[in-house]
Scaffold this active site. Sequence first.
Site, PDB file in Angstrom:
ATOM      1  N   GLY A 153       0.824  -1.209   0.000  1.00 15.86           N
ATOM      2  CA  GLY A 153       0.000   0.000   0.000  1.00 15.86           C
ATOM      3  C   GLY A 153       0.858   1.258   0.000  1.00 15.86           C
ATOM      4  N   TYR A 179     -14.311  -2.391  10.403  1.00 16.16           N
ATOM      5  CA  TYR A 179     -12.945  -1.826  10.386  1.00 16.16           C
ATOM      6  C   TYR A 179     -12.280  -2.019  11.753  1.00 16.16           C
ATOM      7  CZ  TYR A 179      -9.107   1.443   9.672  1.00 16.16           C
ATOM      8  OH  TYR A 179      -7.852   2.003   9.583  1.00 16.16           O
ATOM      9  N   ILE A 203      -0.036   6.933   4.021  1.00 13.04           N
ATOM     10  CA  ILE A 203       0.988   6.599   5.012  1.00 13.04           C
ATOM     11  C   ILE A 203       2.068   5.690   4.413  1.00 13.04           C
ATOM     12  CG2 ILE A 203       1.300   5.307   7.187  1.00 13.04           C
ATOM     13  CD1 ILE A 203      -1.645   6.360   7.850  1.00 13.04           C
ATOM     14  N   GLY A 204       1.644   4.745   3.574  1.00 13.08           N
ATOM     15  CA  GLY A 204       2.608   3.811   2.969  1.00 13.08           C
ATOM     16  C   GLY A 204       3.608   4.538   2.085  1.00 13.08           C
TER      17      GLY A 204
HETATM   18  N1  LIG Z   1      -5.187   7.522   7.860  1.00 18.47           N
HETATM   19  C1  LIG Z   1      -5.462   7.219   9.127  1.00 18.47           C
HETATM   20  O1  LIG Z   1      -5.843   8.077   9.936  1.00 18.47           O
HETATM   21  C2  LIG Z   1      -5.314   5.805   9.610  1.00 18.47           C
HETATM   22  C3  LIG Z   1      -5.642   5.560  10.956  1.00 18.47           C
HETATM   23  C4  LIG Z   1      -5.462   4.286  11.436  1.00 18.47           C
HETATM   24  C5  LIG Z   1      -4.949   3.296  10.623  1.00 18.47           C
HETATM   25  N2  LIG Z   1      -4.675   3.552   9.318  1.00 18.47           N
HETATM   26  C6  LIG Z   1      -4.147   2.450   8.513  1.00 18.47           C
HETATM   27  O2  LIG Z   1      -2.986   2.891   7.829  1.00 18.47           O
HETATM   28  C7  LIG Z   1      -2.811   2.110   6.637  1.00 18.47           C
HETATM   29  C8  LIG Z   1      -2.575   3.047   5.452  1.00 18.47           C
HETATM   30  O3  LIG Z   1      -3.763   3.785   5.262  1.00 18.47           O
HETATM   31  P1  LIG Z   1      -3.791   5.269   4.673  1.00 18.47           P
HETATM   32  O4  LIG Z   1      -4.448   6.123   5.684  1.00 18.47           O
HETATM   33  O5  LIG Z   1      -2.485   5.652   4.142  1.00 18.47           O
HETATM   34  O6  LIG Z   1      -4.862   5.064   3.509  1.00 18.47           O
HETATM   35  P2  LIG Z   1      -4.753   5.292   1.917  1.00 18.47           P
HETATM   36  O7  LIG Z   1      -4.228   6.641   1.646  1.00 18.47           O
HETATM   37  O8  LIG Z   1      -6.101   4.922   1.426  1.00 18.47           O
HETATM   38  O9  LIG Z   1      -3.669   4.215   1.447  1.00 18.47           O
HETATM   39  C9  LIG Z   1      -3.984   2.843   1.495  1.00 18.47           C
HETATM   40  C10 LIG Z   1      -3.039   2.067   0.646  1.00 18.47           C
HETATM   41  O10 LIG Z   1      -3.532   0.701   0.584  1.00 18.47           O
HETATM   42  C11 LIG Z   1      -3.777   0.377  -0.799  1.00 18.47           C
HETATM   43  N3  LIG Z   1      -4.923  -0.501  -0.994  1.00 18.47           N
HETATM   44  C12 LIG Z   1      -6.222  -0.245  -0.712  1.00 18.47           C
HETATM   45  N4  LIG Z   1      -6.995  -1.261  -1.143  1.00 18.47           N
HETATM   46  C13 LIG Z   1      -6.158  -2.170  -1.717  1.00 18.47           C
HETATM   47  C14 LIG Z   1      -6.350  -3.413  -2.371  1.00 18.47           C
HETATM   48  N5  LIG Z   1      -7.562  -3.954  -2.546  1.00 18.47           N
HETATM   49  N6  LIG Z   1      -5.265  -4.074  -2.830  1.00 18.47           N
HETATM   50  C15 LIG Z   1      -4.024  -3.551  -2.703  1.00 18.47           C
HETATM   51  N7  LIG Z   1      -3.788  -2.381  -2.112  1.00 18.47           N
HETATM   52  C16 LIG Z   1      -4.845  -1.681  -1.622  1.00 18.47           C
HETATM   53  C17 LIG Z   1      -4.060   1.714  -1.445  1.00 18.47           C
HETATM   54  O11 LIG Z   1      -3.948   1.589  -2.868  1.00 18.47           O
HETATM   55  P3  LIG Z   1      -4.633   2.708  -3.845  1.00 18.47           P
HETATM   56  O12 LIG Z   1      -3.640   3.825  -3.864  1.00 18.47           O
HETATM   57  O13 LIG Z   1      -4.778   2.002  -5.146  1.00 18.47           O
HETATM   58  O14 LIG Z   1      -5.923   3.081  -3.225  1.00 18.47           O
HETATM   59  C18 LIG Z   1      -3.009   2.579  -0.783  1.00 18.47           C
HETATM   60  O15 LIG Z   1      -1.742   2.346  -1.347  1.00 18.47           O
HETATM   61  C19 LIG Z   1      -4.070   1.266   6.503  1.00 18.47           C
HETATM   62  O16 LIG Z   1      -3.809  -0.030   6.995  1.00 18.47           O
HETATM   63  C20 LIG Z   1      -5.061   1.967   7.401  1.00 18.47           C
HETATM   64  O17 LIG Z   1      -6.063   1.106   7.867  1.00 18.47           O
HETATM   65  C21 LIG Z   1      -4.837   4.806   8.788  1.00 18.47           C
END
Ligand SMILES: NC(=O)c1ccc[n+]([C@@H]2O[C@H](COP(=O)([O-])OP(=O)(O)OC[C@H]3O[C@@H](n4cnc5c(N)ncnc54)[C@H](OP(=O)(O)O)[C@@H]3O)[C@@H](O)[C@H]2O)c1
Length: 288
Positions: A10, A166, A15-16
């Site tokens: 991701g 979630y 974040i990734g």
């Molecule tokens: N943001 C927050 O406040 C927060 C809080 C707690 C935990 N988290 C956790 O942090 C992690 C990163 O989240 P983020 O906030 O950075 O969200 P994000 O911006 O939506 O990034 C998520 C990443 O996961 C990928 N992904 C989503 N669905 C997928 C699929 N079906 N197959 C392969 N890859 C997929 C996305 O790809 P695409 O670019 O193609 O969408 C993106 O690279 C997640 O595990 C999330 O649950 C985030």
Amino acid sequence: MESKIILVTGASDGIGKETAKTLAKQGHTLIIHGRNPKKTKTAFEEIKSESGSNNIDMFLADFLSLADVKRFAEEIKKKYDRLDVLLNNAGAQFTDTRELTAEGHEKTMVINVLSPFLLTTLLLDTLKKSKSARVVTVASAAHAMGGKPDLIDIELENSYTMPRAYGLSKLYIIWVMRHFVLEAKKQGIQNVTFNSTHPGSVKSSLGRDAMKSWKYKIIYTIWGALMSNSMEAGIKGSIMGATSPELEGVSNLYLGPKGKEKANDKYYSPENEQIIWDYCLKATEDYR
Ligand SMILES: NC(=O)c1ccc[n+]([C@@H]2O[C@H](COP(=O)([O-])OP(=O)(O)OC[C@H]3O[C@@H](n4cnc5c(N)ncnc54)[C@H](OP(=O)(O)O)[C@@H]3O)[C@@H](O)[C@H]2O)c1
């Protein structure tokens, strides 16, 4: 700091992507994963140019498909003899309508629990070849907000809501990481650690599906304005988990913006952990 080979799932967004950039700047070899070819390639170029590193590789896989997770793991194993860090960062939340994947599982449980479980399992041999390997999985503070787990209805046929799915998925993946520690011990693996992290609340593309409804648009806008921390704070747990020398050989941590934190154990028991582990084994048995 010794240079590591680090796989960040991701890494095409949020974040990734920022985690991968920071790790590349530190001089590590980065394998970045995304699902969308164009978006992942753009992130790949951005990480390269902002870090100044050429030691960056890129792979694609859809983590809503366990078959694709398996194909992805096989591609990694073919190209890399060893892996030093697996950073299970990819995750998602969906809408208030419960949806199944083509393989028949509830989507939130697949992306946040079954896929990281399967990927970790399939890459364990490659991680074992490192002098000292780490598995770091991004959970969420929402693990404490999913309500009481119903362990005979893990995929929430009877009590699905988006926040419940979630929250529980993130609770279960913390338990799964803990169980990997026991499993590794059972298998005589001494050089792989397993930890969970959380980023606090960070502005990203997370919740893009839920935001299609007005209810979540309003909730997320208010939540974002009141609760968001910086991206720098958000990636701290992942960076620490992946590279901090003081965490060498240490498992069972829950890392976050404040460093070592404590996961909520209201519903934890070794028996519950075992139930979730057995569910992961059963659900992925055709793909291991
Ligand atoms: N943001 C927050 O406040 C927060 C809080 C707690 C935990 N988290 C956790 O942090 C992690 C990163 O989240 P983020 O906030 O950075 O969200 P994000 O911006 O939506 O990034 C998520 C990443 O996961 C990928 N992904 C989503 N669905 C997928 C699929 N079906 N197959 C392969 N890859 C997929 C996305 O790809 P695409 O670019 O193609 O969408 C993106 O690279 C997640 O595990 C999330 O649950 C985030």
